[in-house]
Write an enzyme that holds these catalytic residues in place. Structure first.
Site, PDB file in Angstrom:
ATOM      1  N   ASP A  55       0.818  -1.207   0.000  1.00 60.58           N
ATOM      2  CA  ASP A  55       0.000   0.000   0.000  1.00 60.58           C
ATOM      3  C   ASP A  55       0.855   1.261   0.000  1.00 60.58           C
ATOM      4  O   ASP A  55       1.909   1.299   0.634  1.00 60.58           O
ATOM      5  CB  ASP A  55      -0.911  -0.024   1.243  1.00 60.58           C
ATOM      6  CG  ASP A  55      -2.138   0.851   1.058  1.00 60.58           C
ATOM      7  OD1 ASP A  55      -2.319   1.409  -0.051  1.00 60.58           O
ATOM      8  OD2 ASP A  55      -2.907   0.991   2.019  1.00 60.58           O
TER       9      ASP A  55
ATOM     10  N   HIS B 140       2.990   2.802  -8.961  1.00 59.62           N
ATOM     11  CA  HIS B 140       2.880   1.347  -9.132  1.00 59.62           C
ATOM     12  C   HIS B 140       4.141   0.789  -9.801  1.00 59.62           C
ATOM     13  O   HIS B 140       4.617  -0.279  -9.434  1.00 59.62           O
ATOM     14  CB  HIS B 140       1.634   0.993  -9.951  1.00 59.62           C
ATOM     15  CG  HIS B 140       0.353   1.382  -9.276  1.00 59.62           C
ATOM     16  ND1 HIS B 140       0.127   1.142  -7.938  1.00 59.62           N
ATOM     17  CD2 HIS B 140      -0.777   1.990  -9.735  1.00 59.62           C
ATOM     18  CE1 HIS B 140      -1.076   1.591  -7.613  1.00 59.62           C
ATOM     19  NE2 HIS B 140      -1.643   2.119  -8.682  1.00 59.62           N
TER      20      HIS B 140
ATOM     21  N   LEU C 118      11.336 -20.624  -1.921  1.00 61.56           N
ATOM     22  CA  LEU C 118      10.374 -19.611  -1.478  1.00 61.56           C
ATOM     23  C   LEU C 118       9.082 -19.786  -2.270  1.00 61.56           C
ATOM     24  O   LEU C 118       9.123 -19.859  -3.496  1.00 61.56           O
ATOM     25  CB  LEU C 118      10.939 -18.209  -1.747  1.00 61.56           C
ATOM     26  CG  LEU C 118       9.985 -17.030  -1.540  1.00 61.56           C
ATOM     27  CD1 LEU C 118       9.785 -16.757  -0.046  1.00 61.56           C
ATOM     28  CD2 LEU C 118      10.509 -15.767  -2.211  1.00 61.56           C
TER      29      LEU C 118
HETATM   30  C1  FPP Z   1      -1.827  -0.045  -3.325  1.00 60.27           C
HETATM   31  O1  FPP Z   1      -1.399   1.295  -3.336  1.00 60.27           O
HETATM   32  C2  FPP Z   1      -1.316  -0.707  -4.497  1.00 60.27           C
HETATM   33  C3  FPP Z   1      -2.097  -1.272  -5.443  1.00 60.27           C
HETATM   34  C4  FPP Z   1      -3.557  -1.284  -5.391  1.00 60.27           C
HETATM   35  C5  FPP Z   1      -1.513  -1.883  -6.626  1.00 60.27           C
HETATM   36  C6  FPP Z   1      -0.216  -2.591  -6.373  1.00 60.27           C
HETATM   37  C7  FPP Z   1       0.306  -2.930  -7.677  1.00 60.27           C
HETATM   38  C8  FPP Z   1       1.596  -3.021  -7.977  1.00 60.27           C
HETATM   39  C9  FPP Z   1       2.718  -2.892  -7.005  1.00 60.27           C
HETATM   40  C10 FPP Z   1       1.912  -3.246  -9.400  1.00 60.27           C
HETATM   41  C11 FPP Z   1       1.486  -4.581  -9.843  1.00 60.27           C
HETATM   42  C12 FPP Z   1       2.428  -5.590  -9.336  1.00 60.27           C
HETATM   43  C13 FPP Z   1       2.234  -6.866  -9.567  1.00 60.27           C
HETATM   44  C14 FPP Z   1       3.184  -7.896  -9.083  1.00 60.27           C
HETATM   45  C15 FPP Z   1       1.062  -7.281 -10.314  1.00 60.27           C
HETATM   46  P1  FPP Z   1      -2.486   2.426  -3.596  1.00 60.27           P
HETATM   47  O2  FPP Z   1      -2.609   2.641  -5.063  1.00 60.27           O
HETATM   48  O3  FPP Z   1      -3.756   2.062  -2.896  1.00 60.27           O
HETATM   49  O4  FPP Z   1      -1.771   3.628  -2.936  1.00 60.27           O
HETATM   50  P2  FPP Z   1      -2.483   4.810  -2.133  1.00 60.27           P
HETATM   51  O5  FPP Z   1      -3.202   4.168  -0.975  1.00 60.27           O
HETATM   52  O6  FPP Z   1      -1.327   5.638  -1.696  1.00 60.27           O
HETATM   53  O7  FPP Z   1      -3.399   5.519  -3.088  1.00 60.27           O
END
Ligand code: FPP
Length: 230
Positions: A2, A19, A113
């Site tokens: 997050d 991301h 892993l």
């Molecule tokens: C949460 O941060 C993150 C996500 C919902 C997406 C995570 C995705 C990746 C790291 C890329 C994809 C990776 C793989 C392995 C598929 P947020 O967007 O909710 O952040 P915020 O809370 O600060 O808005």
């Protein structure tokens, strides 16, 4: 994982840059986890609720997923990582579904892993799927116990998590591994996911080592007396 969006906003960048940056973190964390002797690591990349995000962000995350598989698979395989997926592949393009399935197939005999990617996952959706599959199996109510339910979860072949780490300062479970987290230790850190590295993981593992886990019982060497669950 997050905090990608906030990491980007703090720098005046589009959310997808967060991301992207969060993705380059994955190798650091899997390497550090394997070096620490962690055998099971689950990364939550996309919740069933994340489909509510703007379409361009969703498209970007799906593109990143395809790129991660393409770019990281050889290295993960070399590191001895076995890939697993929990959640539903529905809603992903057929090519992407094939890429995920073939990455799982290619790495299925690795044993250093187990890296589980929770993608299009939520705990309630998993419980719902388990209940449907139990009912369809025709099992009688008397025959259902915790082990029966476990067998119908996406995580049927995985141990319950000892430690759940949530980055970015949010202090809630948000529908993650609801059944499996019954006795998990929770670690919340204000660090945003793109900034969370090997040191952060080590700090969380050290903190975990200081926790006293009772699983509803009493501490070892206790002279007795109820302490309450925990
Ligand atoms: C949460 O941060 C993150 C996500 C919902 C997406 C995570 C995705 C990746 C790291 C890329 C994809 C990776 C793989 C392995 C598929 P947020 O967007 O909710 O952040 P915020 O809370 O600060 O808005």
């Amino acid at each position: 994982m997050d905090g990608n969006g906030r990491w980007a906003a703090q720098r005046g960048l589009p959310r997808l840059s967060g991301h992207d940056r969060g993705t380059s973190n994955i190798r650091r964390i899997t390497t550090a986890a394997a070096e620490l002797g962690i055998e099971y690591l689950t990364l939550w990349a996309f919740s069933t609720d994340n489909w509510r995000r703007p379409q361009d962000e969703i498209d970007g995350i799906l593109r990143i997923l395809a790129e991660v598989i393409e770019r990281e698979l050889d290295e993960l395989d070399r590191q001895g990582a076995r890939l697993r997926h929990i959640g539903s592949l529905e809603g992903l393009a057929p090519d992407l579904q094939t890429a995920v399935r073939s990455a799982i197939e290619r790495t299925k005999t690795n044993d250093r892993l187990t890296l589980t990617l929770a993608f299009n996952y939520s705990g309630r959706q998993e419980l719902l799927a388990a209940i449907k599959s139990l009912v369809e199996s025709g099992v009688s109510a008397d025959a259902i116990d915790e082990a029966t339910i476990q067998k119908h979860l996406f995580t049927h072949d995985l141990p319950d998590p000892d430690l759940i780490i949530r980055t970015s300062g949010e202090c809630r479970i948000s529908n993650f591994l609801l059944w499996q987290s019954a006795y998990s230790e929770l670690f919340f850190t204000p660090t945003l996911w793109p900034d969370f590295g090997a040191e952060g993981l080590l700090e969380a593992v050290r903190e975990f080592g200081r926790r006293e886990r009772r699983f509803g019982g009493v501490p070892e060497n206790s002279s007795g007396g109820p302490l309450g669950g925990g």
